[in-house]
Scaffold this active site. Structure first.
Site, mmCIF file in Angstrom:
data_model
loop_
_atom_site.group_PDB
_atom_site.id
_atom_site.type_symbol
_atom_site.label_atom_id
_atom_site.label_comp_id
_atom_site.label_asym_id
_atom_site.label_seq_id
_atom_site.Cartn_x
_atom_site.Cartn_y
_atom_site.Cartn_z
ATOM 1 N N LYS A 135 2.259 2.560 2.299
ATOM 2 C CA LYS A 135 1.852 3.366 3.469
ATOM 3 C C LYS A 135 2.871 3.142 4.581
ATOM 4 C CE LYS A 135 -3.285 3.526 3.606
ATOM 5 N NZ LYS A 135 -4.458 3.028 4.349
ATOM 6 N N LYS A 170 0.830 -1.212 0.000
ATOM 7 C CA LYS A 170 0.000 0.000 0.000
ATOM 8 C C LYS A 170 0.864 1.262 0.000
ATOM 9 C CE LYS A 170 -3.622 -1.916 3.020
ATOM 10 N NZ LYS A 170 -4.394 -1.572 4.250
HETATM 11 N N1 C2G Z 1 -13.150 4.456 6.903
HETATM 12 C C1 C2G Z 1 -14.377 5.095 7.027
HETATM 13 N N2 C2G Z 1 -14.405 6.442 7.184
HETATM 14 C C2 C2G Z 1 -13.254 7.161 7.226
HETATM 15 C C3 C2G Z 1 -12.011 6.507 7.110
HETATM 16 C C4 C2G Z 1 -11.984 5.132 6.951
HETATM 17 O O1 C2G Z 1 -15.438 4.451 6.989
HETATM 18 N N3 C2G Z 1 -13.333 8.517 7.378
HETATM 19 C C5 C2G Z 1 -13.161 3.007 6.707
HETATM 20 C C6 C2G Z 1 -12.529 2.584 5.376
HETATM 21 O O2 C2G Z 1 -13.483 2.691 4.330
HETATM 22 C C7 C2G Z 1 -12.125 1.138 5.661
HETATM 23 C C8 C2G Z 1 -11.782 1.173 7.161
HETATM 24 O O3 C2G Z 1 -12.366 2.384 7.701
HETATM 25 O O4 C2G Z 1 -13.242 0.276 5.460
HETATM 26 C C9 C2G Z 1 -10.284 1.190 7.403
HETATM 27 O O5 C2G Z 1 -9.746 2.301 6.696
HETATM 28 P P1 C2G Z 1 -8.159 2.280 6.389
HETATM 29 O O6 C2G Z 1 -7.427 2.016 7.627
HETATM 30 O O7 C2G Z 1 -7.850 3.502 5.576
HETATM 31 O O8 C2G Z 1 -8.044 0.967 5.498
HETATM 32 P P2 C2G Z 1 -7.528 0.838 3.998
HETATM 33 O O9 C2G Z 1 -6.206 1.483 3.873
HETATM 34 O O10 C2G Z 1 -8.648 1.259 3.138
HETATM 35 O O11 C2G Z 1 -7.241 -0.729 3.892
HETATM 36 O O12 C2G Z 1 -7.643 -5.089 2.087
HETATM 37 C C10 C2G Z 1 -8.323 -3.885 2.374
HETATM 38 C C11 C2G Z 1 -7.390 -2.859 2.963
HETATM 39 O O13 C2G Z 1 -6.656 -3.381 4.040
HETATM 40 C C12 C2G Z 1 -8.184 -1.623 3.414
#
Ligand code: C2G
Length: 139
Positions: free
Chosen positions: A47, A45
């Site tokens: 990240k 990612k």
């Molecule tokens: N999320 C949300 N609202 C936000 C930020 C995040 O609903 N303001 C949700 C995202 O849509 C996701 C979850 O919280 O469902 C986790 O977000 P992240 O930690 O950013 O995860 P991500 O990088 O999208 O990784 O295999 C899938 C990945 O691991 C998802």
């Protein structure tokens, strides 16, 4: 028992994450969270998380909506996770809309995308903190 799974990095845990986890848990009786490892975040990612996997896991395990935290080490583990943990529903925020529909074709699990909490993100937090730092440095 209706079992739910969701995936994410959950770095700098904020209320957008909590809103997602709460709604996911309310769809069933047991919520598994597959938490991206530091290696997966970096290699897949691009990240760099503020908190390590262990710290992010500790935070998630303290949330009343979360029943189990497992490591997410690859994009490809979702189908095996769903079978291994006998999952009924796979849940993600709708920034992933459509990306995981294949899961309902390859397993008995339902795929549900929940609306993101619009105004908050880890990226936004970091940006705002940097801005504040600049203002104080220049004042
Ligand atoms: N999320 C949300 N609202 C936000 C930020 C995040 O609903 N303001 C949700 C995202 O849509 C996701 C979850 O919280 O469902 C986790 O977000 P992240 O930690 O950013 O995860 P991500 O990088 O999208 O990784 O295999 C899938 C990945 O691991 C998802």
């Amino acid at each position: 028992m209706k079992r739910i799974i969701t995936y994410g990095t959950f770095d700098m845990l904020h209320y957008g994450h909590i809103n997602l986890l709460k709604r996911a848990r309310e769809m069933g009786d047991y919520l598994v969270v597959a938490l991206s490892t530091d290696e997966f975040n970096w290699h897949s990612k691009q990240k760099k998380t503020y908190f390590s996997f262990e710290k992010r896991k500790q935070l998630l395990e303290a949330i009343r909506y979360v029943d189990l935290v497992i490591p997410e080490e690859s994009w490809e583990q979702k189908i095996s996770d769903i079978n291994k943990y006998d999952i009924d529903t796979f849940v993600m925020g709708d920034d992933w809309n459509g990306q995981f529909d294949f899961i309902s074709n390859q397993t008995d699990a339902k795929v549900v995308y929940l609306a993101r909490t619009p105004e908050i993100s880890t990226t936004r937090i970091k940006k705002d903190l940097n801005k504040k730092k600049l203002v104080t440095e220049n004042s």
